[in-house]
Scaffold this motif. Structure first.
Motif, PDB file in Angstrom:
ATOM      1  N   SER A   3       0.838  -1.191   0.000  1.00 41.42           N
ATOM      2  CA  SER A   3       0.000   0.000   0.000  1.00 41.42           C
ATOM      3  C   SER A   3       0.879   1.250   0.000  1.00 41.42           C
ATOM      4  N   ARG A   6       1.407   7.587   3.003  1.00 39.29           N
ATOM      5  CA  ARG A   6       0.551   8.780   2.949  1.00 39.29           C
ATOM      6  C   ARG A   6       1.324  10.101   2.956  1.00 39.29           C
ATOM      7  N   TYR A 126      -1.352   6.307  -8.650  1.00 38.26           N
ATOM      8  CA  TYR A 126      -1.851   7.360  -7.756  1.00 38.26           C
ATOM      9  C   TYR A 126      -1.820   8.668  -8.536  1.00 38.26           C
ATOM     10  N   PRO A 160      -5.391   6.353  -5.081  1.00 40.83           N
ATOM     11  CA  PRO A 160      -5.112   7.366  -4.053  1.00 40.83           C
ATOM     12  C   PRO A 160      -4.836   8.743  -4.652  1.00 40.83           C
ATOM     13  N   TYR A 181      -5.958  11.006   0.064  1.00 45.00           N
ATOM     14  CA  TYR A 181      -5.393   9.840   0.765  1.00 45.00           C
ATOM     15  C   TYR A 181      -4.144  10.237   1.516  1.00 45.00           C
TER      16      TYR A 181
END
Ligand SMILES: Cc1ncc(COP(=O)(O)OP(=O)(O)O)c(N)n1
Ligand SMILES: Cc1nc(C(=O)O)sc1CCOP(=O)(O)O
Ligand SMILES: [Mg+2]
Length: 208
Positions: A3, A6, A126, A160, A181
């Motif tokens: 993942s 952030r 993303y 994201p 995100y």
């Protein structure tokens, strides 16, 4: 693919800046939540970009942090970075995906929903969306889109959304509420008196 982190730290290579010192302060705090994007000034040679990216990747690895290279995808490949980021003046997203391969992290800049959808269809994993707020770090940007602009893109795509441009710890809550995100920052960390503490504050705001 793991993942995405952030907190995206974009290297500040302007004169007087020490991007590796900032990175060394941020890494033990943000660890795998950190994505480092190696971005160099236009006048930087490929050799200089390669040397910086190689050092960034080596620093990131023990922490599980992600290393991306902005614009120069041959440098990303050369240092075995996790991926790259492209915008309107760079390789098209589909071409960038072919260069980097199916497993790479590939970010694309998108400022409105139409461009965002096209970037995702072309292979972006993303999106960098902004500028959210005014910034002195980069010249020639369009007017800020604010949280409303982030929301418009976030509602249009399933990947994201990383908000960029003038982001500070104070603006993170509204950007998250709009669907971001994560965030990408230059000045919020590179000009911080204590980059480790600034990293902790940003991570807290992004993960609470
Ligand atoms: C996360 C993120 N979002 C947007 C950008 C800007 O990319 P681009 O439009 O290609 O401009 P340059 O950074 O290359 O000047 C980014 N780098 N990262
Ligand atoms: C590199 C870059 N790209 C942007 C965009 O909107 O595409 S804003 C930006 C600079 C972000 O720096 P700071 O966090 O200091 O405002
Ligand atoms: Mg670019």
């Amino acid at each position: 693919m793991p993942s995405l982190g952030r907190l995206h730290l974009i290297t500040d290579t302007r004169p007087g800046c020490d991007p590796l010192a900032v990175l060394r302060a941020a890494l033990p705090v943000a660890r795998a939540e950190l994505v480092v994007q190696v971005r160099v000034t236009d006048g930087t040679t490929d050799r200089q970009a390669y040397d910086l990216a190689r050092r960034v990747r080596a620093l990131c690895a023990p922490y599980g942090a992600t290393c991306l290279v902005n614009d120069r995808l041959h440098v990303a490949l050369a240092v075995h970075a996790d991926g790259g980021h492209v915008g309107a003046d760079d390789l098209p997203v589909a071409a960038a995906r072919r260069v980097l391969g199916v497993d790479a992290v590939l970010g694309a800049t998108a400022r409105e929903p139409g461009a965002a959808g096209r970037a995702v269809a072309a292979g972006a994993s993303y999106l960098g969306v902004g500028p959210c707020h005014r910034t002195t770090t980069k010249a020639g940007l369009p007017d800020p889109i604010g949280p409303a602009g982030i929301r418009a893109v976030a509602e249009a795509v399933a990947v994201p959304v990383i908000a960029i441009g003038g982001v500070t710890v104070a603006t993170v809550p509204a950007l998250r509420a709009a669907g971001a995100y994560g965030v990408a920052v230059v000045g919020a960390l590179s000009t911080a008196a204590d980059p480790g503490r600034a990293t902790a504050e940003l991570i807290a705001a992004l993960t609470c």
